[in-house]
Design a protein around this motif. Structure first.
Motif, PDB file in Angstrom:
ATOM      1  N   GLN A 346      -8.897   0.366 -18.927  1.00  0.00           N
ATOM      2  CA  GLN A 346      -9.252   1.727 -19.330  1.00  0.00           C
ATOM      3  C   GLN A 346      -9.485   2.619 -18.112  1.00  0.00           C
ATOM      4  O   GLN A 346      -9.116   3.798 -18.105  1.00  0.00           O
ATOM      5  N   ALA A 347     -10.095   2.055 -17.064  1.00  0.00           N
ATOM      6  CA  ALA A 347     -10.309   2.826 -15.834  1.00  0.00           C
ATOM      7  C   ALA A 347      -8.980   3.216 -15.206  1.00  0.00           C
ATOM      8  O   ALA A 347      -8.810   4.354 -14.720  1.00  0.00           O
ATOM      9  N   ILE A 348      -8.021   2.288 -15.216  1.00  0.00           N
ATOM     10  CA  ILE A 348      -6.689   2.567 -14.670  1.00  0.00           C
ATOM     11  C   ILE A 348      -5.983   3.616 -15.501  1.00  0.00           C
ATOM     12  O   ILE A 348      -5.285   4.505 -14.963  1.00  0.00           O
ATOM     13  N   ASP A 349      -6.145   3.563 -16.829  1.00  0.00           N
ATOM     14  CA  ASP A 349      -5.534   4.573 -17.695  1.00  0.00           C
ATOM     15  C   ASP A 349      -6.073   5.964 -17.379  1.00  0.00           C
ATOM     16  O   ASP A 349      -5.332   6.957 -17.447  1.00  0.00           O
ATOM     17  N   LYS A 350      -7.353   6.040 -17.032  1.00  0.00           N
ATOM     18  CA  LYS A 350      -7.958   7.334 -16.669  1.00  0.00           C
ATOM     19  C   LYS A 350      -7.469   7.813 -15.308  1.00  0.00           C
ATOM     20  O   LYS A 350      -7.270   8.999 -15.087  1.00  0.00           O
ATOM     21  N   ASP A 351      -7.340   6.868 -14.356  1.00  0.00           N
ATOM     22  CA  ASP A 351      -6.901   7.213 -13.011  1.00  0.00           C
ATOM     23  C   ASP A 351      -5.921   6.148 -12.532  1.00  0.00           C
ATOM     24  O   ASP A 351      -6.312   5.115 -12.006  1.00  0.00           O
ATOM     25  N   PRO A 352      -4.610   6.388 -12.706  1.00  0.00           N
ATOM     26  CA  PRO A 352      -3.600   5.388 -12.331  1.00  0.00           C
ATOM     27  C   PRO A 352      -3.544   5.090 -10.834  1.00  0.00           C
ATOM     28  O   PRO A 352      -2.867   4.140 -10.433  1.00  0.00           O
ATOM     29  N   ALA A 353      -4.243   5.869 -10.011  1.00  0.00           N
ATOM     30  CA  ALA A 353      -4.258   5.633  -8.561  1.00  0.00           C
ATOM     31  C   ALA A 353      -5.570   4.979  -8.123  1.00  0.00           C
ATOM     32  O   ALA A 353      -5.928   5.035  -6.935  1.00  0.00           O
ATOM     33  N   TYR A 354      -6.295   4.351  -9.021  1.00  0.00           N
ATOM     34  CA  TYR A 354      -7.608   3.764  -8.745  1.00  0.00           C
ATOM     35  C   TYR A 354      -7.411   2.334  -8.242  1.00  0.00           C
ATOM     36  O   TYR A 354      -7.408   1.376  -9.018  1.00  0.00           O
ATOM     37  N   ALA A 355      -7.273   2.162  -6.931  1.00  0.00           N
ATOM     38  CA  ALA A 355      -6.951   0.859  -6.336  1.00  0.00           C
ATOM     39  C   ALA A 355      -8.014  -0.185  -6.647  1.00  0.00           C
ATOM     40  O   ALA A 355      -7.703  -1.346  -6.939  1.00  0.00           O
ATOM     41  N   LEU A 356      -9.287   0.214  -6.596  1.00  0.00           N
ATOM     42  CA  LEU A 356     -10.372  -0.738  -6.813  1.00  0.00           C
ATOM     43  C   LEU A 356     -10.354  -1.282  -8.244  1.00  0.00           C
ATOM     44  O   LEU A 356     -10.707  -2.439  -8.486  1.00  0.00           O
ATOM     45  N   ALA A 357      -9.928  -0.461  -9.202  1.00  0.00           N
ATOM     46  CA  ALA A 357      -9.838  -0.929 -10.585  1.00  0.00           C
ATOM     47  C   ALA A 357      -8.716  -1.959 -10.740  1.00  0.00           C
ATOM     48  O   ALA A 357      -8.846  -2.927 -11.494  1.00  0.00           O
ATOM     49  N   TYR A 358      -7.602  -1.749 -10.017  1.00  0.00           N
ATOM     50  CA  TYR A 358      -6.535  -2.758 -10.035  1.00  0.00           C
ATOM     51  C   TYR A 358      -7.022  -4.080  -9.439  1.00  0.00           C
ATOM     52  O   TYR A 358      -6.692  -5.164  -9.939  1.00  0.00           O
ATOM     53  N   ALA A 359      -7.806  -3.997  -8.355  1.00  0.00           N
ATOM     54  CA  ALA A 359      -8.366  -5.224  -7.755  1.00  0.00           C
ATOM     55  C   ALA A 359      -9.298  -5.919  -8.750  1.00  0.00           C
ATOM     56  O   ALA A 359      -9.301  -7.153  -8.856  1.00  0.00           O
ATOM     57  N   GLY A 360     -10.095  -5.135  -9.474  1.00  0.00           N
ATOM     58  CA  GLY A 360     -10.964  -5.706 -10.501  1.00  0.00           C
ATOM     59  C   GLY A 360     -10.164  -6.383 -11.601  1.00  0.00           C
ATOM     60  O   GLY A 360     -10.530  -7.467 -12.078  1.00  0.00           O
ATOM     61  N   LEU A 361      -9.060  -5.748 -12.000  1.00  0.00           N
ATOM     62  CA  LEU A 361      -8.205  -6.325 -13.036  1.00  0.00           C
ATOM     63  C   LEU A 361      -7.611  -7.652 -12.553  1.00  0.00           C
ATOM     64  O   LEU A 361      -7.534  -8.631 -13.324  1.00  0.00           O
ATOM     65  N   ALA A 362      -7.221  -7.715 -11.275  1.00  0.00           N
ATOM     66  CA  ALA A 362      -6.702  -8.966 -10.709  1.00  0.00           C
ATOM     67  C   ALA A 362      -7.761 -10.060 -10.771  1.00  0.00           C
ATOM     68  O   ALA A 362      -7.473 -11.203 -11.147  1.00  0.00           O
ATOM     69  N   ASP A 363      -8.979  -9.714 -10.412  1.00  0.00           N
ATOM     70  CA  ASP A 363     -10.072 -10.695 -10.456  1.00  0.00           C
ATOM     71  C   ASP A 363     -10.310 -11.198 -11.883  1.00  0.00           C
ATOM     72  O   ASP A 363     -10.568 -12.379 -12.107  1.00  0.00           O
ATOM     73  N   ALA A 364     -10.255 -10.279 -12.831  1.00  0.00           N
ATOM     74  CA  ALA A 364     -10.521 -10.655 -14.227  1.00  0.00           C
ATOM     75  C   ALA A 364      -9.438 -11.600 -14.761  1.00  0.00           C
ATOM     76  O   ALA A 364      -9.738 -12.604 -15.420  1.00  0.00           O
ATOM     77  N   TYR A 365      -8.164 -11.290 -14.479  1.00  0.00           N
ATOM     78  CA  TYR A 365      -7.091 -12.183 -14.922  1.00  0.00           C
ATOM     79  C   TYR A 365      -7.207 -13.553 -14.247  1.00  0.00           C
ATOM     80  O   TYR A 365      -6.951 -14.595 -14.866  1.00  0.00           O
ATOM     81  N   THR A 366      -7.603 -13.559 -12.973  1.00  0.00           N
ATOM     82  CA  THR A 366      -7.789 -14.823 -12.264  1.00  0.00           C
ATOM     83  C   THR A 366      -8.861 -15.660 -12.943  1.00  0.00           C
ATOM     84  O   THR A 366      -8.717 -16.880 -13.105  1.00  0.00           O
TER      85      THR A 366
END
Length: 632
Positions: A346-366
């Protein structure tokens, strides 16, 4: 006359012992040839000043030596940069001045005998000449150093008495800090993600400052919800200052009250209140960080000020969604991790350039893969894609490099790529906790047991009260087959937290490895209870039954795992464990082949784990290790 002892020097994550001729990274010795090391030594003699090409030639390539000087110098400096993870185009440590020479631009600290750094020698933005005698002939230079040392000793004697009267200079900077979890004073418990998130953001921001030691999240959050005296906590954690605070949300208004305490005297160094609208939460956090840095009396360079004020998004709603993601990710549970995926997305949907949210998503999938909620082949490609997107947006994001480091060795089985990502992460943010947790695992998987233990022990020295850090050392001892020490360290972890579940897991495995099967059984039953009957706890209990000769119970456990696998994912790796203990090699290898196809994370330690000793002499096992690609 005896040679004066030269103190070790620290810069970034590196330490240099000029006396011994050694370079260490995070306590681990770095292989560096003589000429690159001598160039580094010359630069560290006068940080902030230019070392000319002619001076390097006179010391390393005397005029009576026939050598292609330009090629030799370029080769030596390139090897030095490789060892430091430095780049010529974007240097952090060594700046090249074309046709002139080189200059060391990083901050340099001289360490005392205890390893602390009382003296800041230089920094990139405030370099101070420290060795004007560099241009003297070598004999004159030595005399100048001796004279300088004598002068320093004399000055020390004159100021020693003053030190006893003034325990710390009035304007001296605080060098160590604990940020306690902010209390959620709101009537709404749903605001907890804000109090936790702001605390964690402050820890992350302040920990990037090179001259400030900030206690890790895993250490301070064990005090959450406890009515404990901040001064006592500060003394327990051996820090100079403690920051505590309260967060109150009233409708759309956030009120934060914070207090900075001097641990030695118990006096307040600073106290303040911040009132902002929820939509201004980013500005509120910026104000809080800069105010704290100022009250800690930190003299920040321009680059450090920018780092402290860096925002990864300007969208307050995206930031709040990110904080919710981290809040649930930190629960370390399957359900919490699923919620984390949703909030990060949802954070990425709000701001597609939010690098830290992508890193968080990677951690969650891991973590979905780690907790066996989702098979690795479903979760890990999504984790990798998210981490790579984060680096596409911000190539200097340490969190994304850590994620890719873990994915590279635990799923891709690419140890070279993993090493590069971990080195980059530690260079960008030496204090990042997850890097210190995963890096030793990578080293162990490569068979570099001593290096892994050195990193894990250094982390525990910095954070001795953390059950998590203590556990990671126990795990490294287990993988290094130092089972007695692993058992002892597990007990130390449980002294810190009697309900730290994975400590029972490693303790049980160490008992099994030592042939103490009867002692292992109650420990593993405790682990199963704390982990709510997790698949790995059942597999370990089945292994224990088999080693005790309780074949019927081991087979019943296999049936229980098969029933569980019809409802949720159970790695074939766990079935293979029980068959290995039962010495049913054909069934064990059939399940290991399935696990190989699944690319389960624990295959990275296949060569090390003592639980596989019953299969180790079989050629099929050697072939499997070879196919996984574990370095020899």
């Amino acid at each position: 006359m005896a040679e004066l002892k030269r103190p070790p020097i620290r810069f970034g994550i590196f330490e240099v012992d000029l006396q011994a001729g050694e370079l260490r990274r995070q306590g681990v010795k770095v292989k560096l040839q003589q000429q690159p090391f001598q160039i580094l030594a010359m630069l560290l003699e006068c940080p902030g000043e230019v070392v000319t090409r002619e001076e390097v030639q006179k010391r390393l390539w005397p005029t009576d030596t026939f050598v292609d000087f330009d090629r030799g110098l370029n080769r030596a400096t390139n090897r030095l940069r490789e060892s430091l993870g430095d780049e010529a185009d974007n240097p952090r440590f060594i700046e090249t001045l074309p046709r002139r020479g080189y200059r060391f631009i990083g901050q340099v600290e001289k360490l005392d005998e205890g390893g602390s750094a009382p003296e800041l020698v230089s920094g990139q933005d405030n370099a101070v000449p420290t060795n004007r005698s560099r241009h003297l002939p070598s004999f004159g230079r030595a005399r100048a150093r001796i004279g300088f040392a004598i002068a320093i000793i004399g000055l020390g004697l004159l100021t020693l008495a003053a030190w006893f009267f003034f325990l710390r200079p009035r304007d001296g900077a605080i060098q160590s800090l604990a940020v306690l979890p902010f209390v959620n004073a709101s009537s709404d418990s749903n605001a907890e993600y804000l109090s936790d998130g702001i605390t964690e953001s402050l820890i992350n921001n302040l920990s990037q400052l090179p001259n400030l030691r900030v206690m890790a999240r895993s250490t301070v959050f064990r005090y959450k919800g406890k009515d404990t005296d901040p001064q006592k906590i500060g003394n327990d954690l051996r820090v100079q200052a403690v920051l505590s605070g309260r967060l109150l949300q009233q409708g759309n208004v956030l009120v934060i009250q914070a207090e900075l305490m001097d641990v030695k005297t118990g006096t307040q160094l600073w106290g303040g209140q911040f009132n902002r609208g929820v939509e201004d939460v980013l500005a509120l956090q910026d104000d809080l960080s800069s105010e704290i840095a100022e009250k800690l009396r930190l003299k920040l360079t321009g680059d450090e000020k920018q780092r402290l004020a860096k925002r990864y998004t300007e969208d307050a709603e995206a930031y709040q969604l990110y904080l919710k993601g981290r809040y649930y990710w930190n629960k370390r549970s399957p359900e919490g991790t699923r919620k984390a995926v949703s909030y990060f997305q949802q954070a990425i949907d709000k701001d597609p350039a939010y690098a830290l949210a992508y890193a968080g998503l990677a951690d969650a999938y891991t973590y979905l893969s780690f907790f066996t909620v989702v098979p690795p082949r479903e979760a890990m490609p999504s984790a990798k894609a998210a981490a790579m997107k984060a680096l596409e947006i911000d190539e200097h994001l340490a969190e994304a490099h850590v994620s890719l480091g873990y994915i590279s060795f635990a799923y891709d089985w690419d140890w070279t790529a993993a090493g590069k990502h971990f080195d980059q992460a530690l260079a960008l943010n030496p204090t990042l906790t997850r890097a210190h947790n995963f890096y030793p695992l990578y080293l162990s998987s490569r068979g570099m047991a001593q290096q892994a233990l050195a990193v894990a022990k250094a982390a525990l020295d910095l954070d001795p009260a953390s059950p998590s850090v203590s556990h990671y050392l126990a795990l490294q001892l287990y993988l290094a087959r130092q089972f007695d020490q692993a058992i002892e360290q597990c007990h130390k972890t449980l002294d810190l937290d009697p309900n730290f579940a994975v400590a029972y897991q490693v303790l049980g495995q160490a008992y099994l490895a030592e042939g103490m099967n009867r002692e292992a059984e109650p420990v593993l039953e405790k682990y199963s209870a704390l982990s709510q009957g997790s698949a790995d706890s059942l597999a370990l209990l089945g292994y224990s039954h088999a080693r005790l000769g309780e074949r019927s119970q081991a087979l019943r456990t296999l049936e229980e795992l098969k029933a569980t696998s019809k409802k949720s994912y159970v790695p074939a790796f766990y079935f293979a464990m029980i068959y290995a203990a039962l010495e049913d090699k054909d069934q064990a290898f059939m399940q290991l082949e399935k696990g190989y196809d699944e690319r389960f994370a624990r295959f990275a330690y296949l060569k090390l784990e003592a639980l596989w000793d019953p299969l180790r002499s079989d050629e099929r096992f050697s072939d499997l290790v070879r196919r996984v690609g574990i370095p020899p």
